[in-house]
Design a protein around this motif. Structure first.
Motif, PDB file in Angstrom:
ATOM      1  N   CYS A 101       9.092  -6.279  -0.588  1.00 25.27           N
ATOM      2  CA  CYS A 101       8.259  -7.223   0.161  1.00 25.27           C
ATOM      3  C   CYS A 101       7.125  -7.687  -0.738  1.00 25.27           C
ATOM      4  O   CYS A 101       6.656  -6.925  -1.588  1.00 25.27           O
ATOM      5  CB  CYS A 101       7.713  -6.465   1.374  1.00 25.27           C
ATOM      6  SG  CYS A 101       6.425  -7.295   2.310  1.00 25.27           S
ATOM      7  N   ILE A 133       4.407  -9.543   0.688  1.00 25.67           N
ATOM      8  CA  ILE A 133       3.351 -10.033   1.589  1.00 25.67           C
ATOM      9  C   ILE A 133       2.112  -9.142   1.493  1.00 25.67           C
ATOM     10  O   ILE A 133       2.228  -7.924   1.398  1.00 25.67           O
ATOM     11  CB  ILE A 133       3.874 -10.045   3.035  1.00 25.67           C
ATOM     12  CG1 ILE A 133       5.106 -10.956   3.144  1.00 25.67           C
ATOM     13  CG2 ILE A 133       2.796 -10.501   4.005  1.00 25.67           C
ATOM     14  CD1 ILE A 133       5.853 -10.832   4.444  1.00 25.67           C
ATOM     15  N   CYS A 165       1.466  -5.639  -0.186  1.00 27.83           N
ATOM     16  CA  CYS A 165       2.723  -5.377  -0.902  1.00 27.83           C
ATOM     17  C   CYS A 165       2.850  -6.270  -2.141  1.00 27.83           C
ATOM     18  O   CYS A 165       3.668  -5.981  -3.017  1.00 27.83           O
ATOM     19  CB  CYS A 165       3.925  -5.601   0.007  1.00 27.83           C
ATOM     20  SG  CYS A 165       4.055  -4.389   1.317  1.00 27.83           S
ATOM     21  N   HIS A 222       2.808  -2.537   6.420  1.00 26.22           N
ATOM     22  CA  HIS A 222       3.923  -3.317   5.876  1.00 26.22           C
ATOM     23  C   HIS A 222       4.900  -3.698   6.988  1.00 26.22           C
ATOM     24  O   HIS A 222       5.342  -4.841   7.060  1.00 26.22           O
ATOM     25  CB  HIS A 222       4.646  -2.521   4.785  1.00 26.22           C
ATOM     26  CG  HIS A 222       6.046  -2.969   4.577  1.00 26.22           C
ATOM     27  ND1 HIS A 222       6.362  -4.171   3.996  1.00 26.22           N
ATOM     28  CD2 HIS A 222       7.229  -2.409   4.947  1.00 26.22           C
ATOM     29  CE1 HIS A 222       7.675  -4.320   3.994  1.00 26.22           C
ATOM     30  NE2 HIS A 222       8.222  -3.270   4.571  1.00 26.22           N
ATOM     31  N   HIS A 269       3.416  -6.681   8.953  1.00 25.52           N
ATOM     32  CA  HIS A 269       3.399  -8.017   8.336  1.00 25.52           C
ATOM     33  C   HIS A 269       4.805  -8.512   8.037  1.00 25.52           C
ATOM     34  O   HIS A 269       5.082  -9.707   8.138  1.00 25.52           O
ATOM     35  CB  HIS A 269       2.438  -8.099   7.131  1.00 25.52           C
ATOM     36  CG  HIS A 269       2.784  -7.308   5.913  1.00 25.52           C
ATOM     37  ND1 HIS A 269       1.834  -6.639   5.173  1.00 25.52           N
ATOM     38  CD2 HIS A 269       3.955  -7.090   5.268  1.00 25.52           C
ATOM     39  CE1 HIS A 269       2.422  -6.050   4.137  1.00 25.52           C
ATOM     40  NE2 HIS A 269       3.694  -6.296   4.185  1.00 25.52           N
TER      41      HIS A 269
END
Ligand SMILES: [Zn+2]
Length: 388
Positions: A300, A302, A305, A319, A322
């Motif tokens: 990931c 985002i 991350c 995590h 999101h």
């Protein structure tokens, strides 16, 4: 029109921070049955963000023995296991239960969840309708009924049930079809779940597919449900019988080499790997995210991350939130008729990567990843597109 998140006992700080950051894609949160007393901050943050707040009364558990005593902390506990027959025949007992469950809702709640029980026959299904209607009449807030029913319930009975709810003034349900494995479901099961949701929607009832992970996301993309729900790294499947059997007969405690008690309810830490469309245990996540051949494709980028490929391991709950929310938010931003194709792409990529892991990277805790539910979802989407 989105994903809904159930809070675990300990999830409130993560949820509060996530909601404060905007939380695109999240339509509702559900406060924990007994942890809600610590979750006011998350509830306030949800209301500030325009996100609905529900509460999980877990009333269905009151109908089963509980040697752990946990059900005694739930609203509506009278000192005895609920006798469904007696409750069905006593309007006073039903009123007492409804009042206790409404009173058990935290003040921040914006949608009330009536008491309900697992639907085993016509009697329990009507009992639930009566409880939902009595709740609607006893509160000024909107009401959403929870309907947990067997995947084997005939569709004509489901359609009758939808009409009963609608006649009782209920326009929204949290539907859970049990069992729904989430990883090993065949096409028959998937298509039955979608048809069960449609049977309610045909009566003008909005459906949120409860505890449903990938199946819920596809149901949402195909228009079989207005929303779906998951826990944070958990509750992506429904198994009412299994859960109640663990309540009635808790598994024996496990001890480590020093005789200390280990495991118990808090043992699972789900690591969501978006590329695989899978939530795996921590040890499996560690091995896969250490594998330089595949980790960029399964991880990931985002938020936090973006700093580290191992981000999902350092903050699994943040995590999870999101990653799930951004998938749904991206889906929601697409025109309705493109959403099925978008899910098809996501699932096809995940299937390809799961097959790669299964062929080349099984080692240690990493066993073959199941592909049955994803394949069934792909087949389900293709069938519906062909029919259209
Ligand atoms: Zn992430």
């Amino acid at each position: 029109m989105s994903v809904e998140i159930h809070l675990g006992y300990q999830d409130h700080h993560k949820m509060e921070d996530f909601l404060a950051s905007g939380a695109p894609g999240v339509g509702a949160i559900t406060l924990h049955a007994t942890g809600a007393k610590h979750q006011h901050g998350a509830a306030d943050a949800a209301r500030d963000a325009g996100v609905s707040v529900l509460y999980d009364p877990r009333t269905e558990r009151l109908a089963y023995d509980d040697p752990s005593g946990a059900t005694q902390k739930l609203p509506g506990w009278t000192g005895q296991v609920v006798d469904i027959g007696r409750l069905s025949s006593s309007i006073d007992d039903r009123a007492r239960l409804v009042n206790a469950v409404i009173a058990g809702h935290p003040n921040e709640v914006t949608i009330v969840t009536p008491p309900s029980f697992y639907v085993t026959d016509e009697r329990t299904s009507l009992l639930n309708v009566h409880l939902a209607e009595a709740t609607r009449l006893a509160t000024a807030l909107p009401v959403r009924a929870r309907v947990i029913l067997s995947s084997r319930m005939p569709l004509d009975l489901v359609a009758d049930l939808g009409r009963e709810y609608r006649a009782a003034g209920i326009t929204s349900v949290d539907l859970r079809v049990s069992p729904l494995n989430g990883e090993k479901d065949g096409i028959r099961k998937i298509s039955k779940v979608f048809k069960t949701a449609d049977a309610f929607r045909n009566s003008g009832i909005e459906v949120s597919l409860g505890n449903s992970g990938n199946v819920g996301q596809v149901a949402y993309a195909l228009g079989h449900a207005e929303s779906f729900s998951v826990g944070i790294g958990e509750n992506e499947r429904v198994d009412h019988a299994g859960r109640m059997s663990r309540q009635v007969t808790p598994p024996p405690p496990k001890y480590d080499e020093n005789g200390r008690k280990v495991g118990g309810g808090g043992g699972w830490e789900g690591i969501y790997l978006p590329g695989l469309a899978a939530t795996v245990g921590r040890k499996v996540g560690e091995v896969l995210l250490a594998n330089t051949d595949i980790r960029t494709r399964i991880s990931c980028r985002i938020g936090s991350c973006g700093m580290s490929i191992a981000g999902p391991l350092s903050d699994p709950r943040g995590h999870y939130l999101h990653a799930r929310a951004s998938e749904v938010s991206a889906l929601t931003a697409k025109p309705t008729q493109w959403r099925a194709a978008s899910e098809l792409d996501r699932l096809a990529r995940a299937l390809e990567l799961r097959q790669l892991v299964n062929e080349s990277y099984q080692s240690g805790p990493v066993r073959a990843l199941n592909t049955r539910t994803l394949q069934s979802l792909v087949e389900g989407i293709n069938r519906e597109r062909a029919a259209a």
